[in-house]
Design a protein around this motif. Structure first.
Motif, PDB file in Angstrom:
ATOM      1  N   CYS A 120      91.716 -52.484 -23.579  1.00 59.31           N
ATOM      2  CA  CYS A 120      92.799 -52.098 -24.475  1.00 59.31           C
ATOM      3  C   CYS A 120      93.655 -50.978 -23.889  1.00 59.31           C
ATOM      4  CB  CYS A 120      92.253 -51.688 -25.843  1.00 59.31           C
ATOM      5  SG  CYS A 120      91.598 -53.090 -26.756  1.00 59.31           S
ATOM      6  N   CYS A 170      85.470 -49.994 -30.031  1.00 56.29           N
ATOM      7  CA  CYS A 170      86.890 -49.786 -29.719  1.00 56.29           C
ATOM      8  C   CYS A 170      87.695 -49.988 -31.001  1.00 56.29           C
ATOM      9  CB  CYS A 170      87.332 -50.778 -28.649  1.00 56.29           C
ATOM     10  SG  CYS A 170      89.120 -50.785 -28.378  1.00 56.29           S
ATOM     11  N   ARG A 185      84.193 -61.065 -30.380  1.00 55.54           N
ATOM     12  CA  ARG A 185      84.907 -60.431 -29.271  1.00 55.54           C
ATOM     13  C   ARG A 185      84.150 -60.791 -27.987  1.00 55.54           C
ATOM     14  NH1 ARG A 185      88.096 -58.801 -25.628  1.00 55.54           N
ATOM     15  NH2 ARG A 185      88.543 -56.592 -25.270  1.00 55.54           N
ATOM     16  N   LEU A 210      90.690 -50.766 -31.301  1.00 53.78           N
ATOM     17  CA  LEU A 210      91.736 -51.790 -31.189  1.00 53.78           C
ATOM     18  C   LEU A 210      91.187 -53.208 -31.135  1.00 53.78           C
ATOM     19  CD1 LEU A 210      94.139 -49.981 -28.713  1.00 53.78           C
ATOM     20  CD2 LEU A 210      94.820 -50.929 -30.921  1.00 53.78           C
ATOM     21  N   CYS A 211      89.939 -53.376 -30.678  1.00 57.17           N
ATOM     22  CA  CYS A 211      89.433 -54.747 -30.522  1.00 57.17           C
ATOM     23  C   CYS A 211      87.993 -54.919 -30.979  1.00 57.17           C
ATOM     24  CB  CYS A 211      89.560 -55.190 -29.062  1.00 57.17           C
ATOM     25  SG  CYS A 211      88.344 -54.405 -27.998  1.00 57.17           S
ATOM     26  N   CYS A 268      88.647 -49.202 -25.578  1.00 58.60           N
ATOM     27  CA  CYS A 268      87.936 -49.725 -24.409  1.00 58.60           C
ATOM     28  C   CYS A 268      88.892 -49.846 -23.215  1.00 58.60           C
ATOM     29  CB  CYS A 268      87.306 -51.078 -24.738  1.00 58.60           C
ATOM     30  SG  CYS A 268      88.489 -52.421 -24.913  1.00 58.60           S
TER      31      CYS A 268
HETATM   32 ZN   LIG Z   1      89.381 -52.634 -27.043  1.00 58.83          ZN
END
Ligand SMILES: [Zn+2]
Ligand SMILES: [Zn+2]
Length: 248
Positions: A73, A52, A243, A54-55, A70
């Motif tokens: 997100c 992902c 994460r 973003l994360c 994901c």
């Molecule tokens: Zn994410």
């Protein structure tokens, strides 16, 4: 100059014989400093492949350069523009994070920070300021160090960026996020973090790379990102050591 370099490597060789490097998470002797033995390595879930954007959560797909997000997100609107993580928070990664956070293993920040800098190469921006997620002073007093600050310092050095360990302050004590649901986590830290006015001129229009040890719901990093934007920062990106990912 040459002679002192030779002497230095000689001293290092002797030191290695007396104090051979040990695995970061068990006592096994390993070949290099800051290394993991094969057994610990196999139990440390480094994230690789499609992730992902973003994360850093791992996703199914063949092209690791594809920009995808994901489910988490997509559901919780992210205040930052891109994000990376090194490890999935389980098995030996959990051991590493907890040792750094609660076990006084501050030495782990060096290898962990280098791993983080490596995965952050493609979200690095010129002029970016590295800033750790802050602890409240009461927690900092008890723990004596902010693990995110230790990581941030290594990340900044490795990426050639400026580190500002006190860019963000947690002005309200929020207790632990553990055991709380996603909504409760966001409500708990909302408005609890700010950029002190003395740093406003420093971050005006500049990109920020937020650093934390674990990204769970993203609530803490959201509060950090919001504080940065309120203080006039430009693009905010995030970097976590681990994460938390749902079992698939
Ligand atoms: Zn994410
Ligand atoms: Zn080991």
């Amino acid at each position: 100059m040459m002679r002192s370099a030779v002497l230095q490597s000689g001293v290092q060789a002797v030191m290695r014989l007396v104090y051979p490097p040990h695995c970061l998470t068990c006592n096994a002797i390993v070949g290099t400093d800051h290394g993991l033995c094969p057994d610990c390595w196999s139990r440390t879930p480094f994230l690789a492949g499609l992730r992902c954007d973003l994360c850093g959560a791992p996703l199914l797909g063949d092209d690791p350069t594809e920009i995808v997000h994901c489910d988490d997100c997509r559901v919780s609107a992210r205040l930052w523009t891109r994000g990376r993580a090194v490890l999935a928070y389980r098995d030996n990664a959990r051991t590493l994070v907890l040792a750094l956070k609660h076990g006084d293993r501050t030495d782990l920040a060096e290898p962990a920070g280098r791993w983080m800098a490596r995965v952050a190469q493609d979200i690095r921006l010129p002029g970016q300021i590295v800033a750790p997620a802050p602890l409240h002073w009461r927690r900092l007093f008890r723990r004596r160090y902010n693990q995110a600050g230790l990581l941030g310092s290594v990340v900044a050095r490795e990426l050639g960026l400026e580190h500002c360990p006190d860019l963000l302050v947690r002005h309200r004590f929020t207790g632990t996020q553990e055991g709380k649901g996603v909504d409760a986590r966001f409500a708990n830290v909302a408005g609890a973090i700010r950029v002190p006015p003395r740093h406003h001129a420093r971050i005006a229009d500049r990109p920020v790379l937020l650093v934390d040890d674990v990204l769970t719901s993203g609530a803490t990093l959201a509060a950090c990102a919001e504080a940065c934007y309120s203080a006039g920062a430009g693009d905010v990106r995030v970097l976590a050591l681990a994460r938390v990912v749902k079992d698939r």
